[in-house]
Design a protein around this motif. Structure first.
Motif: not given
Ligand code: SF4
Length: 321
Positions: A49-53, A89-96, A170-177
């Motif tokens: 939420t902070l990253g997106r804010s 921004i780069v999101f977590q889910d590279p599939f979605g 902002v890389a938001d959990e960009a490698v978590s998945a």
């Protein structure tokens, strides 16, 4: 000078039962040009939420954000569209996060099209340049996202984020998945790009072992607040906050003794009913009476080092003046 500054940033969501959900509370931080700030904490601590804010993809409830010397909290739609060229921004889910019906060339060119940058030929050349930059196969532009592995899809997402040559990502959990072996490839790519492009990055992850490889400074979040912030090596070698110590001791390390491990019981409290005093007091192995009543301020402890701030009653903040 900071590229990005947040002052007293808060985000409150309306809760279902009427109780407001305080996702982010009173966060102040700075990111310098070309700097990587790691944001770490368990799920539900408010880091996404902070990253997106910070990018105003979510509207902050209060506080101020300055980007490149400009107060962006007061900007309207047109002003934000212009500034978004420089913050991606780069999101977590590279599939979605990639449109499966578009070829990769179109996916990467999308920000250029939206911002009206270049013509077809220059956009095609820029896409080829980006494909090379992120290490995708030369023929990637003509293929579809589903033809690529998870790691390659995240490279596509990174190429798209870089299309407009931004100053901040902002890389938001960009490698978590991703699988662990692929995670390190993407972390290395991000580190390499940051050095080559002088890119500032807010790198968000729940995993301190990932954050430490990429960050210059680390901010640890707990229940919507920053509880410790400082240079990455100091946070990793000499953490002051019991929560940071617990996160750190969860990382398997050669030579670490089992009895030194700080076990983290329970979960992050409900942000619609935050506990009084220090929000960590219900889980803290060093809790004191004062912790249950009084919120510890974030600041440099009297016995601490410069640029290393902690919010914990074990480390009283130095008095100013
Ligand atoms: Fe633990 Fe108290 Fe410090 Fe909070 S303020 S982290 S409860 S010692």
């Amino acid at each position: 000078m900071s590229l990005l500054s947040a002052r007293n940033l808060s985000k409150v969501f309306p809760g279902k039962g009427g109780a407001p959900i305080r996702a982010v509370t009173d966060v102040s931080l700075d990111v310098a040009p070309g700097e990587v700030l790691g944001l770490v904490g368990e799920s539900g601590c408010g880091k996404s939420t902070l990253g997106r804010s910070l990018l105003r993809l979510i509207e902050p409830t209060s506080g101020e954000i300055t980007f490149d010397g400009q107060d962006i909290t007061v900007l309207g739609k047109a002003g934000m569209k212009k500034i978004r060229r420089d913050m991606q921004i780069v999101f977590q889910d590279p599939f979605g996060s990639l449109n499966p019906t578009h070829r990769v060339g179109h996916v990467i060119a999308e920000p250029l099209i939206v911002q009206g940058v270049g013509d077809k030929a220059t956009r095609r050349a820029r896409v080829a340049e980006l494909i090379d930059l992120v290490g995708l196969p030369e023929d990637a532009a003509g293929r579809y996202p589903h033809e690529f592995s998870g790691g390659q899809r995240q490279r596509i997402a990174i190429a798209r984020a870089l299309a407009l040559d931004p100053k901040l990502i902002v890389a938001d959990e960009a490698v978590s998945a991703l699988d662990v072996s692929i995670q390190s490839q993407i972390v290395n790519l991000i580190s390499d790009l940051r050095a080559r492009l002088n890119l500032a990055i807010v790198f968000i992850s729940h995993d301190l072992s990932v954050i430490r490889h990429v960050s210059d400074r680390i901010a640890v979040m707990y229940l919507g607040r920053v509880v410790e912030i400082g240079p990455a090596e100091r946070i990793m070698e000499n953490p002051q906050h019991p929560y940071t110590r617990a996160l750190l001791s969860a990382i398997p390390r050669i030579g670490a003794r089992r009895e030194d491990r700080v076990r983290l019981n329970g979960e992050v409290p409900d942000p619609s009913a935050p506990p009084p005093g220090c929000a960590f007091h219900g889980r803290c192995p060093q809790v004191m009476e004062v912790c249950r009543k009084t919120l510890p301020p974030l600041g440099q402890p009297a016995d601490g080092e410069a640029h290393h701030e902690v919010a914990c009653h074990l480390h009283p903040v130095a008095a100013h003046g």
